[in-house]
Scaffold this motif. Structure first.
Motif, mmCIF file in Angstrom:
data_model
loop_
_atom_site.group_PDB
_atom_site.id
_atom_site.type_symbol
_atom_site.label_atom_id
_atom_site.label_comp_id
_atom_site.label_asym_id
_atom_site.label_seq_id
_atom_site.Cartn_x
_atom_site.Cartn_y
_atom_site.Cartn_z
ATOM 1 N N THR A 116 -120.674 59.007 14.982
ATOM 2 C CA THR A 116 -120.505 60.247 15.734
ATOM 3 C C THR A 116 -119.112 60.832 15.526
ATOM 4 O OG1 THR A 116 -120.967 61.285 17.871
ATOM 5 C CG2 THR A 116 -119.664 59.264 17.900
ATOM 6 N N CYS A 117 -118.861 61.996 16.059
ATOM 7 C CA CYS A 117 -117.606 62.722 15.862
ATOM 8 C C CYS A 117 -116.398 61.859 16.239
ATOM 9 C CB CYS A 117 -117.633 63.994 16.712
ATOM 10 S SG CYS A 117 -116.292 65.142 16.367
ATOM 11 N N LEU A 118 -115.451 61.715 15.317
ATOM 12 C CA LEU A 118 -114.279 60.875 15.526
ATOM 13 C C LEU A 118 -113.064 61.720 15.880
ATOM 14 C CD1 LEU A 118 -114.727 58.489 12.461
ATOM 15 C CD2 LEU A 118 -115.246 57.979 14.865
ATOM 16 N N PRO A 119 -112.067 61.145 16.524
ATOM 17 C CA PRO A 119 -110.839 61.891 16.823
ATOM 18 C C PRO A 119 -110.220 62.474 15.552
ATOM 19 C CG PRO A 119 -110.874 59.817 18.026
ATOM 20 C CD PRO A 119 -112.035 59.772 17.077
ATOM 21 N N LEU A 120 -109.828 63.737 15.621
ATOM 22 C CA LEU A 120 -109.188 64.477 14.537
ATOM 23 C C LEU A 120 -110.127 64.806 13.371
ATOM 24 C CD1 LEU A 120 -105.720 62.642 14.355
ATOM 25 C CD2 LEU A 120 -106.402 64.580 15.783
ATOM 26 N N GLN A 121 -111.411 64.483 13.503
ATOM 27 C CA GLN A 121 -112.355 64.822 12.436
ATOM 28 C C GLN A 121 -112.682 66.310 12.481
ATOM 29 O OE1 GLN A 121 -116.044 62.669 12.561
ATOM 30 N NE2 GLN A 121 -116.862 63.617 10.718
ATOM 31 N N PRO A 122 -112.541 67.041 11.383
ATOM 32 C CA PRO A 122 -112.842 68.482 11.397
ATOM 33 C C PRO A 122 -114.333 68.716 11.640
ATOM 34 C CG PRO A 122 -111.525 67.890 9.477
ATOM 35 C CD PRO A 122 -112.009 66.608 10.075
ATOM 36 N N PRO A 123 -114.682 69.581 12.572
ATOM 37 C CA PRO A 123 -116.089 69.917 12.791
ATOM 38 C C PRO A 123 -116.548 70.975 11.794
ATOM 39 C CG PRO A 123 -114.744 71.099 14.348
ATOM 40 C CD PRO A 123 -113.800 70.254 13.532
ATOM 41 N N CYS A 124 -117.799 71.369 11.884
ATOM 42 C CA CYS A 124 -118.316 72.425 11.024
ATOM 43 C C CYS A 124 -117.626 73.748 11.358
ATOM 44 C CB CYS A 124 -119.828 72.556 11.211
ATOM 45 S SG CYS A 124 -120.322 72.993 12.895
ATOM 46 N N ALA A 125 -117.665 74.665 10.417
ATOM 47 C CA ALA A 125 -116.959 75.932 10.585
ATOM 48 C C ALA A 125 -117.684 76.899 11.500
ATOM 49 C CB ALA A 125 -116.733 76.573 9.213
ATOM 50 N N SER A 126 -119.001 76.774 11.590
ATOM 51 C CA SER A 126 -119.799 77.726 12.385
ATOM 52 C C SER A 126 -120.617 76.987 13.432
ATOM 53 C CB SER A 126 -120.720 78.534 11.460
ATOM 54 O OG SER A 126 -121.486 77.657 10.654
ATOM 55 N N ARG A 127 -119.909 76.406 14.379
ATOM 56 C CA ARG A 127 -120.574 75.544 15.361
ATOM 57 C C ARG A 127 -121.606 76.275 16.200
ATOM 58 N NH1 ARG A 127 -115.200 73.812 18.435
ATOM 59 N NH2 ARG A 127 -114.507 73.898 16.276
ATOM 60 N N GLU A 128 -121.478 77.595 16.345
ATOM 61 C CA GLU A 128 -122.448 78.341 17.153
ATOM 62 C C GLU A 128 -123.814 78.414 16.467
ATOM 63 O OE1 GLU A 128 -120.748 81.081 14.214
ATOM 64 O OE2 GLU A 128 -119.880 79.654 15.636
ATOM 65 N N GLN A 129 -123.868 78.070 15.176
ATOM 66 C CA GLN A 129 -125.136 78.070 14.452
ATOM 67 C C GLN A 129 -125.794 76.700 14.409
ATOM 68 O OE1 GLN A 129 -124.695 79.860 10.588
ATOM 69 N NE2 GLN A 129 -123.667 81.675 11.390
ATOM 70 N N TYR A 130 -125.127 75.712 14.981
ATOM 71 C CA TYR A 130 -125.646 74.339 14.996
ATOM 72 C C TYR A 130 -126.267 74.031 16.352
ATOM 73 C CZ TYR A 130 -123.608 72.779 10.562
ATOM 74 O OH TYR A 130 -123.317 72.598 9.238
ATOM 75 N N LEU A 131 -127.367 73.312 16.329
ATOM 76 C CA LEU A 131 -127.996 72.891 17.577
ATOM 77 C C LEU A 131 -127.309 71.654 18.163
ATOM 78 C CD1 LEU A 131 -130.329 73.442 19.545
ATOM 79 C CD2 LEU A 131 -131.773 71.983 18.116
ATOM 80 N N PHE A 132 -126.845 70.768 17.271
ATOM 81 C CA PHE A 132 -126.227 69.511 17.729
ATOM 82 C C PHE A 132 -124.736 69.491 17.405
ATOM 83 C CE2 PHE A 132 -130.686 68.327 17.182
ATOM 84 C CZ PHE A 132 -130.934 67.735 18.419
#
Length: 237
Positions: free
Chosen positions: A184-200
């Motif tokens: 799962t998402c780790l500290p300081l890991q960059p997320p996706c650029a368009s999070r509003e388009q992701y369900l999860f």
């Protein structure tokens, strides 16, 4: 913290701390009766227990039916404890389609399609959950329970994402491995650029955009996912 542990802390607060803020017993009871309690529970009993046969024995000890029944029986007693402590307005939220979350997709051999075996386990729980809501509403004087069904809406968001503004429904916005669900998402890991388009958002949880839709469908006046009334109307009773 377990739900029993949370309830124990609530009971302690009602017994020891609330009287310091509201000394008069009648006013204290009214304050609790007017408060809204939202209970969203059950997912971890599957994700972090029943579906981990290498770590826990519950899937060998219980069939899907009996495990769902065990959870509902335990939850019924826990809700009774809340009622005895003064809670009267409670929102009971069922479980979403856990077979569709990235953590479960990552362990399946499929190509990203929901794991229906897991969703069938959730449906068994949700059927009993709905019966519990009906029973409690009719058996506890002065109580008012609202049932929030997130399963159907979340399933529709997965199968018809464009209707809700989503583009990616089978991958975490922040995570690693298959479908972003292995780690799962780790500290300081960059997320996706368009999070509003992701369900999860991560291996387990919806994004803020998804949660906003779920909330609106229960807090808004129409409240298509809540019965018999919206949470807004419940707060006004």
């Amino acid at each position: 913290m377990t739900f029993n542990g949370q309830i124990a802390l609530f009971e302690k607060t009602v017994r020891l701390q609330l009287p310091l803020l509201i000394p008069e017993a009648g006013a204290r009871s009214l304050y609790l009766a007017r408060s809204v309690f939202v209970i969203n529970i059950g997912s971890n009993d599957y994700i972090n227990n029943y579906l981990l046969p290498g770590l826990y024995t519950t899937s060998r000890e219980y069939s899907g039916d009996t495990f769902a029944g065990h959870l509902i029986s335990t939850l019924s007693q826990q809700l009774m404890r809340l009622y005895r402590s003064g809670a009267r307005k409670m929102v009971l939220v069922n479980i979403g389609p856990l077979g569709c979350i990235p953590s479960q997709l990552s362990t399946s051999n499929g190509n990203g399609a929901c794991v229906e075996r897991i969703n069938e386990l959730v449906i068994k729980f949700n059927e009993r959950f709905l019966s519990l809501y009906t029973t409690l509403n009719s058996s506890l004087p002065g109580s008012f329970f609202v049932h929030q069904d997130i399963y159907q809406t979340f399933s529709d968001m997965i199968h018809n994402p464009a209707n809700y503004g989503f583009r990616v429904t089978d991958r975490a916005c922040c995570g690693s491995g298959r479908f972003g669900g292995d780690v799962t998402c780790l500290p300081l890991q960059p997320p996706c650029a368009s999070r509003e388009q992701y369900l999860f958002w991560d291996s387990f949880h919806p994004t803020q955009a998804a949660n906003a839709i779920i909330a609106d469908r229960c807090y808004s006046p129409g409240a298509p996912d809540c019965k018999p009334i919206s949470i807004t109307e419940l707060a006004q009773i």
